[in-house]
Design a protein around this motif. Structure first.
Motif, PDB file in Angstrom:
ATOM      1  N   LYS A  17      42.222  35.264  32.634  1.00  0.00           N
ATOM      2  CA  LYS A  17      40.575  35.555  32.216  1.00  0.00           C
ATOM      3  C   LYS A  17      40.361  36.531  31.350  1.00  0.00           C
ATOM      4  O   LYS A  17      41.107  37.615  31.415  1.00  0.00           O
ATOM      5  CB  LYS A  17      39.797  35.642  33.540  1.00  0.00           C
ATOM      6  CG  LYS A  17      39.668  34.461  34.664  1.00  0.00           C
ATOM      7  CD  LYS A  17      39.396  33.144  34.075  1.00  0.00           C
ATOM      8  CE  LYS A  17      39.403  32.159  35.119  1.00  0.00           C
ATOM      9  NZ  LYS A  17      39.339  30.838  34.691  1.00  0.00           N
ATOM     10  N   ARG A  39      31.922  41.397  35.444  1.00  0.00           N
ATOM     11  CA  ARG A  39      31.009  41.290  34.200  1.00  0.00           C
ATOM     12  C   ARG A  39      29.933  42.201  33.895  1.00  0.00           C
ATOM     13  O   ARG A  39      29.112  42.075  33.079  1.00  0.00           O
ATOM     14  CB  ARG A  39      30.411  40.003  34.319  1.00  0.00           C
ATOM     15  CG  ARG A  39      31.242  38.755  34.288  1.00  0.00           C
ATOM     16  CD  ARG A  39      30.952  37.487  34.398  1.00  0.00           C
ATOM     17  NE  ARG A  39      31.725  36.234  34.674  1.00  0.00           N
ATOM     18  CZ  ARG A  39      31.652  34.992  34.631  1.00  0.00           C
ATOM     19  NH1 ARG A  39      30.253  34.880  35.031  1.00  0.00           N
ATOM     20  NH2 ARG A  39      32.801  34.451  34.824  1.00  0.00           N
ATOM     21  N   ARG A  60      35.901  34.289  40.500  1.00  0.00           N
ATOM     22  CA  ARG A  60      36.166  33.980  38.986  1.00  0.00           C
ATOM     23  C   ARG A  60      37.299  32.733  38.661  1.00  0.00           C
ATOM     24  O   ARG A  60      37.029  32.161  37.532  1.00  0.00           O
ATOM     25  CB  ARG A  60      36.779  35.125  38.361  1.00  0.00           C
ATOM     26  CG  ARG A  60      35.534  36.347  38.363  1.00  0.00           C
ATOM     27  CD  ARG A  60      34.446  36.067  37.557  1.00  0.00           C
ATOM     28  NE  ARG A  60      33.126  36.874  37.704  1.00  0.00           N
ATOM     29  CZ  ARG A  60      32.081  36.455  38.344  1.00  0.00           C
ATOM     30  NH1 ARG A  60      31.918  35.553  38.656  1.00  0.00           N
ATOM     31  NH2 ARG A  60      31.371  37.640  38.364  1.00  0.00           N
TER      32      ARG A  60
END
Length: 63
Positions: A17, A39, A60
């Motif tokens: 990610k 985030r 996530r």
């Protein structure tokens, strides 16, 4: 699946990610990218290795 040609392609195939700010960080436009997990910038993730941290990783990755 085709053979990866770059490090980013290898990581993408492994399910990495990326921070939405990664390109700005890599180009020097920002010094504090948003964390991939929480985030937020700066990161305020739970302590590494705790159940809460691993729960956030699972979230996530959609697990």
């Amino acid at each position: 699946m085709s053979k990866p040609k770059t490090a980013k392609e290898v990581l993408d195939q492994l399910g990495a990610k990326w921070s939405p700010d990664f390109d700005d960080y890599a180009s020097g436009k920002t010094s504090s990218p948003r964390c991939v997990l929480c985030r937020h910038s700066p990161c305020d993730c739970p302590e590494f290795g705790t159940p809460e941290y691993f729960a956030l990783i699972d979230k996530r990755h959609g697990r």
